[in-house]
Structure formats: C-alpha cells, structure tokens
Motif scaffolding. Structure first.
Motif: not given
Length: 69
Positions: A20-28, A36-43
């Motif tokens: 939920g902080d870098i990527c992904g959704d804590t609500n769902t 959730t696997e995140c990208t370098e751009a999301e980081l």
C-alpha cells in the motif's frame, strides 16, 4: 533501524514488494500475503513522498525491499 533515513543501491534483481505504500492496495487485500510486486519507478515515486520499509542489504545493495504493513 526504525525511524532512520538510509540510502542504499538497488539492482535489477532487487525484490520490491508493496502493501500500500510503494504499490498495491491495502483496502482490497491485493497480494496481501506476499505483497504486490512493485516496479523501480513505483519505488522511486514512493521515495519522494517517504515511507517506512524493511530493507535487506547485502554488500551495500538492497536484495529485498518491503514497505511496512
């Protein structure tokens, strides 16, 4: 160390997981178990805002980054 800013390098094979902080959704609950696997751009985007994370470093390079959840 918690509440301490730290600079580190990442590699092409650095595992970046969000709850939920870098990527992904804590609500769902998307990817809740393993995040959730995140990208370098999301980081990079999340880093400009700031977030707390667990970072595993080996030889000065982050091998795993997971935002605190």
């Amino acid at each position: 160390m918690k509440d301490v800013e730290q600079q580190f390098l990442i590699a092409e094979d650095t595992e970046i997981r969000g709850y939920g902080d870098i990527c992904g959704d804590t609500n769902t609950g998307e990817g809740r178990q393993g995040g959730t696997e995140c990208t370098e751009a999301e980081l990079e985007a999340a880093a400009t805002k700031g977030f707390s994370a667990e970072v595993v470093i080996s030889n000065g390079i982050a091998t795993t980054i997971r935002d605190d959840h």
